[in-house]
Scaffold this motif. Structure first.
Motif, short mmCIF file in Angstrom:
data_model
loop_
_atom_site.label_atom_id
_atom_site.label_comp_id
_atom_site.label_asym_id
_atom_site.label_seq_id
_atom_site.Cartn_x
_atom_site.Cartn_y
_atom_site.Cartn_z
N THR A 36 0.80 -1.22 0.00
CA THR A 36 0.00 0.00 0.00
C THR A 36 0.83 1.28 0.00
O THR A 36 0.29 2.36 -0.21
CB THR A 36 -0.94 0.04 1.21
N ASP A 37 2.16 1.16 0.22
CA ASP A 37 3.01 2.36 0.19
C ASP A 37 3.74 2.48 -1.15
O ASP A 37 4.76 3.17 -1.24
CB ASP A 37 4.01 2.33 1.35
N ASP A 38 3.24 1.83 -2.18
CA ASP A 38 3.79 1.94 -3.53
C ASP A 38 3.50 3.35 -4.04
O ASP A 38 2.34 3.75 -4.20
CB ASP A 38 3.13 0.90 -4.44
N VAL A 39 4.56 4.13 -4.31
CA VAL A 39 4.36 5.53 -4.70
C VAL A 39 4.06 5.69 -6.18
O VAL A 39 3.63 6.76 -6.62
CB VAL A 39 5.60 6.38 -4.34
N ALA A 40 4.28 4.64 -6.97
CA ALA A 40 4.07 4.75 -8.41
C ALA A 40 2.72 4.22 -8.86
O ALA A 40 2.06 4.81 -9.72
CB ALA A 40 5.19 4.02 -9.16
N TYR A 41 2.29 3.10 -8.30
CA TYR A 41 1.06 2.45 -8.72
C TYR A 41 0.11 2.35 -7.53
O TYR A 41 0.46 1.79 -6.49
CB TYR A 41 1.35 1.04 -9.25
N ASN A 42 -1.10 2.88 -7.68
CA ASN A 42 -2.05 2.77 -6.59
C ASN A 42 -2.73 1.41 -6.60
O ASN A 42 -2.57 0.63 -7.54
CB ASN A 42 -3.09 3.91 -6.64
N GLN A 43 -3.47 1.12 -5.56
CA GLN A 43 -4.07 -0.21 -5.42
C GLN A 43 -5.09 -0.48 -6.53
O GLN A 43 -5.30 -1.64 -6.92
CB GLN A 43 -4.73 -0.35 -4.05
N ASP A 44 -5.71 0.57 -7.04
CA ASP A 44 -6.68 0.40 -8.12
C ASP A 44 -6.04 -0.26 -9.34
O ASP A 44 -6.71 -0.97 -10.09
CB ASP A 44 -7.27 1.76 -8.53
N TYR A 45 -4.76 0.01 -9.54
CA TYR A 45 -4.04 -0.56 -10.69
C TYR A 45 -4.02 -2.09 -10.60
O TYR A 45 -4.28 -2.79 -11.59
CB TYR A 45 -2.63 0.01 -10.72
N SER A 46 -3.73 -2.63 -9.41
CA SER A 46 -3.73 -4.08 -9.23
C SER A 46 -5.15 -4.64 -9.22
O SER A 46 -5.40 -5.74 -9.75
CB SER A 46 -3.02 -4.45 -7.93
N GLU A 47 -6.08 -3.89 -8.65
CA GLU A 47 -7.46 -4.36 -8.62
C GLU A 47 -8.05 -4.40 -10.03
O GLU A 47 -8.88 -5.27 -10.35
CB GLU A 47 -8.29 -3.48 -7.70
N GLU A 48 -7.65 -3.46 -10.89
CA GLU A 48 -8.12 -3.48 -12.27
C GLU A 48 -7.59 -4.71 -13.00
O GLU A 48 -8.34 -5.37 -13.75
CB GLU A 48 -7.67 -2.21 -13.00
N PHE A 49 -6.33 -5.05 -12.78
CA PHE A 49 -5.79 -6.24 -13.43
C PHE A 49 -6.46 -7.50 -12.88
O PHE A 49 -6.74 -8.44 -13.63
CB PHE A 49 -4.27 -6.30 -13.23
N LEU A 50 -6.72 -7.52 -11.59
CA LEU A 50 -7.43 -8.64 -10.99
C LEU A 50 -8.79 -8.82 -11.65
O LEU A 50 -9.19 -9.94 -11.99
CB LEU A 50 -7.60 -8.41 -9.49
N GLN A 51 -9.48 -7.71 -11.86
CA GLN A 51 -10.80 -7.78 -12.50
C GLN A 51 -10.69 -8.28 -13.94
O GLN A 51 -11.51 -9.07 -14.40
CB GLN A 51 -11.47 -6.41 -12.47
N ASP A 52 -9.64 -7.82 -14.65
CA ASP A 52 -9.42 -8.29 -16.03
C ASP A 52 -9.23 -9.81 -16.06
O ASP A 52 -9.76 -10.50 -16.94
CB ASP A 52 -8.20 -7.60 -16.64
N LEU A 53 -8.46 -10.31 -15.11
CA LEU A 53 -8.22 -11.75 -15.04
C LEU A 53 -9.52 -12.51 -14.76
O LEU A 53 -9.83 -13.50 -15.42
CB LEU A 53 -7.19 -12.06 -13.96
N GLU A 54 -10.26 -12.03 -13.79
CA GLU A 54 -11.51 -12.71 -13.44
C GLU A 54 -12.52 -12.65 -14.58
O GLU A 54 -13.23 -13.63 -14.85
CB GLU A 54 -12.09 -12.08 -12.18
N ASP A 55 -12.57 -11.52 -15.28
CA ASP A 55 -13.48 -11.39 -16.42
C ASP A 55 -13.11 -12.37 -17.54
O ASP A 55 -13.98 -12.78 -18.33
CB ASP A 55 -13.47 -9.97 -16.97
#
Length: 345
Positions: free
Chosen positions: A245-264
């Protein structure tokens, strides 16, 4: 250190690699009876899996890592214009073939994640599972591309001539990169990793390597695209994502979007979040990441290797100690004002 030579459509490569097994920190071959974890490292840092290779929990498996082109001790032809994720995946697959590796569990961080993903899409039979730490499999966000550009400009400006190096500009580029990877939390281990990495970056991306640096960073990172739903649907293995959660370049939404792409796309996938961890989650937060990785492998592999001795070392233990790592001492984060890069003389 072992090397293996391959030739692909994009050039000749002499890959440097490391194999660690339950019985050897630096082995010549894998144990064919054990699962193989093939590690795809981050941008610039070939030793970023130190905390995994040093953990008895994970050393019950075969751990394999190789240096990408223009990284670490790997040698070879210059990167051609247009070199991207597909070409890097072809090179990595050639490495797997040269070592005659069986189907592996892919463990990737940052730069390595879209490369591992491409192999798993194009050759589903080669990947048993995907464990991605701080994945960057989606198109690069514009603000991150701008950060890459700033680091690129500072770094390349530090080498105005073959025999000249501007320390101030090099420091500026190094500080920007450390901020990106460690969120300015430069622990003793993080600093040692940086110190060990700098001369390798200078070797590959100094005055004569500026074009390789551009192709490997700006072009490859900022030119990549997200995988389509049709492409992701070709995956035949589960995926675990890890995000700090302290990633200064990529916010959590970035990983959650990829997670959603995988699940879709019908892929079995999940996300593990590590509070307070920087982009390089696995370096100083290994106590949280490694058990998740261990359990994920066992959930997706019928082989159940026995525990190993506590008396194992990372293959880079001596290297990191020589670059200032003192594991017996205090590993708290240094203050920002104490950030230092040790330059080779």
């Amino acid at each position: 250190m072992p090397f293996v030579q391959v030739k692909t459509r994009s050039g000749r490569i002499k890959f440097n690699y490391t194999i660690s097994t339950p019985n050897s920190d630096s082995a010549e071959n894998i144990n064919p009876d054990l699962p193989v974890l093939l590690c795809f490292h981050s941008l610039a840092f070939p030793h970023v899996f130190h905390s995994q290779f040093a953990d008895p929990l994970l050393r019950k498996f075969n751990l394999v890592v190789f240096d990408f082109r223009t990284h670490g001790d790997t040698e070879g032809d210059d990167l051609p214009e247009g070199y991207g994720i597909k070409e890097a995946a072809e090179d990595s697959l050639a490495f797997m073939d040269a070592l005659r590796l069986p189907a592996c569990h892919f463990v990737a961080i940052d730069y390595g994640s879209p490369i591992a993903l491409q192999i798993a899409i194009d050759h589903p039979d080669r990947a048993l599972s995907l464990f991605f730490v701080s994945q960057i499999c989606l198109k690069e966000p514009p603000d991150v591309c701008e950060g890459h550009r700033q680091v690129y400009d500072s770094w390349t400006s530090a080498f105005p001539a073959p025999d000249q190096f501007d320390v101030e500009l090099g420091m500026e580029g190094g500080y920007g990169f450390s901020q990106f990877m460690f969120s300015n939390k430069m622990t003793n281990l993080a600093q040692a990793l940086f110190n060990a990495t700098f001369p390798l970056c200078q070797k590959h991306w100094g005055y004569h390597g500026k074009r390789n640096f551009r192709v490997a960073t700006l072009d490859l990172l900022c030119g990549r695209q997200s995988q389509s739903k049709a492409a992701l649907s070709r995956l035949r293995c589960p995926v675990k994502l890890v995000y700090g959660t302290d990633d200064v370049a990529y916010n959590q939404d970035y990983s959650e979007e990829f997670l959603q792409d995988l699940e879709d796309a019908g892929v079995e996938a999940s996300l593990f979040v590590v509070p307070g961890a920087p982009h390089f989650v696995g370096v100083d937060y290994a106590s949280q990441v490694n058990p998740v990785l261990h359990d994920f492998i066992l959930q997706n592999d019928d082989r159940k290797p026995p525990p190993v001795s506590e008396h194992i070392l990372s293959p880079w233990d001596a290297l990191l100690r020589s670059n200032g790592w003192t594991p017996e001492g205090n590993n708290d984060s240094d203050d920002d004002d104490d950030f230092v890069i040790t330059y080779p003389q």
